[in-house]
Design an enzyme around this catalytic site. Structure first.
Site, PDB file in Angstrom:
ATOM      1  N   ASN A 185       2.034   4.336   7.544  1.00 20.89           N
ATOM      2  CA  ASN A 185       1.560   3.124   6.875  1.00 20.89           C
ATOM      3  C   ASN A 185       2.253   1.860   7.358  1.00 20.89           C
ATOM      4  O   ASN A 185       1.642   0.783   7.384  1.00 20.89           O
ATOM      5  CB  ASN A 185       1.768   3.285   5.361  1.00 20.89           C
ATOM      6  CG  ASN A 185       1.666   1.978   4.616  1.00 20.89           C
ATOM      7  OD1 ASN A 185       0.579   1.420   4.436  1.00 20.89           O
ATOM      8  ND2 ASN A 185       2.808   1.463   4.170  1.00 20.89           N
ATOM      9  N   LYS A 227      -4.108  -2.531  16.271  1.00 22.32           N
ATOM     10  CA  LYS A 227      -4.835  -1.603  15.404  1.00 22.32           C
ATOM     11  C   LYS A 227      -5.874  -0.803  16.194  1.00 22.32           C
ATOM     12  O   LYS A 227      -6.137   0.365  15.867  1.00 22.32           O
ATOM     13  CB  LYS A 227      -5.490  -2.364  14.259  1.00 22.32           C
ATOM     14  CG  LYS A 227      -4.503  -2.999  13.277  1.00 22.32           C
ATOM     15  CD  LYS A 227      -3.776  -1.963  12.433  1.00 22.32           C
ATOM     16  CE  LYS A 227      -2.363  -1.676  12.834  1.00 22.32           C
ATOM     17  NZ  LYS A 227      -1.691  -0.726  11.928  1.00 22.32           N
ATOM     18  N   TYR A 258      -2.892  -8.621  16.385  1.00 20.77           N
ATOM     19  CA  TYR A 258      -2.866  -7.599  15.348  1.00 20.77           C
ATOM     20  C   TYR A 258      -4.045  -6.639  15.533  1.00 20.77           C
ATOM     21  O   TYR A 258      -3.882  -5.410  15.461  1.00 20.77           O
ATOM     22  CB  TYR A 258      -2.913  -8.238  13.971  1.00 20.77           C
ATOM     23  CG  TYR A 258      -2.966  -7.239  12.830  1.00 20.77           C
ATOM     24  CD1 TYR A 258      -1.863  -6.450  12.537  1.00 20.77           C
ATOM     25  CD2 TYR A 258      -4.110  -7.095  12.054  1.00 20.77           C
ATOM     26  CE1 TYR A 258      -1.888  -5.535  11.495  1.00 20.77           C
ATOM     27  CE2 TYR A 258      -4.151  -6.176  11.015  1.00 20.77           C
ATOM     28  CZ  TYR A 258      -3.045  -5.404  10.741  1.00 20.77           C
ATOM     29  OH  TYR A 258      -3.099  -4.488   9.705  1.00 20.77           O
ATOM     30  N   LEU A 308       0.814  -1.210   0.000  1.00 18.54           N
ATOM     31  CA  LEU A 308       0.000   0.000   0.000  1.00 18.54           C
ATOM     32  C   LEU A 308       0.851   1.265   0.000  1.00 18.54           C
ATOM     33  O   LEU A 308       0.516   2.247  -0.668  1.00 18.54           O
ATOM     34  CB  LEU A 308      -0.921   0.005   1.224  1.00 18.54           C
ATOM     35  CG  LEU A 308      -1.966  -1.101   1.297  1.00 18.54           C
ATOM     36  CD1 LEU A 308      -2.683  -1.056   2.646  1.00 18.54           C
ATOM     37  CD2 LEU A 308      -2.980  -0.960   0.167  1.00 18.54           C
TER      38      LEU A 308
END
Length: 338
Positions: A115, A214, A210, A34
């Site tokens: 990112n 986040k 994970y 990304l």
């Protein structure tokens, strides 16, 4: 699961060239996935400079050459490839110092996109003593964001007509986590424990940790947004927001031993990185209404009770205090008041 359905019915868009023209855009993890595609889009839209933060310089230079070739860019000074390893606080500080030097020597910083991240399903500890996911996705992301915020504010001061942005990459997977550690007195210490890691990975599934990191990235977004000074009209001088790019065909899963079912779903319906990366530039060009908010499918979305409930607010404040305590040990001069 709602995020997966969104992939089928959402058409993603890029900002207009006028929103990107001449701007300096910093992107971490810009050598792959990304980040690389966001850099490619930005250069094609007329960005003045791309600061590409990469862990491996050789891979960063390869990505630079690929981006330049695909966009027809012949100015070798437009894409700057600088090293940063989010598994090392020292590396983050060195990178921030380099951006600071660039800024004070006449460069500008209009947009910073956090990112870089990992989705590890195996326990490992960095040289700084933290579980990799916590350090990369949370502590180093918060440290770099706080180190760059004064530079974004400085750019606003130099040119009040600009609107600097800091965007943090998150995920909708936070909605499905169990996160029993949030009730502990010292949350980060418990998360850092190997035995606890193993217990929660079994109870919550392979993506549990994970998802926790986040969630904390959304908390970091909200807390940093509260730090930003405002103008006479009450608008933030720098817009801070969080974005989920949706499920994408990036290298995030290929670098780790991800469950086969996730790789199957990724192969079948996930957006290509070229498409999903549009969400990063979109978020980094949105208005004051997105300040402190979470964007999904390119609109402000409800991140769920695990973020918005009164109980979540208590957890967020406790975690932020713990994060700041860690970062002050790393850099006693990191600013948390303006």
């Amino acid at each position: 699961m709602s995020g997966l359905f969104g992939l089928l019915f959402t058409r993603l868009t890029l900002p207009s060239p006028s929103d990107i023209q001449g701007k300096t855009i910093l992107i971490t993890g810009a050598n792959t996935g990304l980040g690389r595609e966001a850099a490619r889009h930005a250069l094609a839209l007329g960005a003045g400079t791309i600061i590409s933060g990469v862990r491996t310089l050789s891979k960063g230079e390869d990505a630079k050459a690929n981006i330049e070739a695909s966009t027809g860019c012949t100015d070798k000074k437009k894409v700057l490839v600088w090293p940063i390893d989010l598994e090392s606080f020292a590396s983050v500080q060195a990178f921030a110092a380099r951006v600071r030097k660039y800024n004070f020597e006449g460069g500008q910083l209009d947009i910073a996109i956090m990112n870089a991240g990992i989705a590890s399903v195996e326990y490992a500890v960095t040289h700084d003593g933290w579980e990799r996911g916590i350090q990369v996705n949370v502590l180093s992301t918060a440290l770099l964001s706080l180190e760059l915020l004064p530079l974004l504010l400085r750019n606003k001061e130099r040119d009040p007509s600009t609107q600097p942005h800091l965007t943090i990459l998150t995920s909708d997977i936070h909605k499905s986590i169990k996160f029993p550690e949030r009730y502990e007195q010292h949350v980060l210490s418990v998360l850092n424990d190997e035995d606890q890691w193993k217990k929660t990975q079994v109870a919550g599934g392979a993506t549990e940790r994970y998802g926790v990191t986040k969630l904390m990235d959304i908390f970091i977004t909200m807390e940093i947004a509260r730090l930003v000074p405002r103008d006479e009209s009450g608008n933030p001088l720098v817009i801070i927001n969080a974005v989920t790019p949706g499920f994408c065909k990036s290298d995030l899963l290929t670098r780790e031993k991800a469950p086969w079912i996730l790789k199957l779903i990724q192969a079948l319906i996930a957006w290509k990185a070229e498409e999903g990366s549009k969400t990063l530039l979109h978020a980094a060009n949105q208005g004051v209404e997105t300040h402190g908010k979470w964007l999904e499918n390119q609109v402000i979305a409800d991140p769920g009770n695990i973020v918005t409930s009164p109980e979540a607010a208590v957890v967020r404040e406790k975690l932020w205090a713990e994060i700041i305590a860690v970062l002050h040990n790393v850099d006693p001069e990191v600013r948390i008041e303006y």
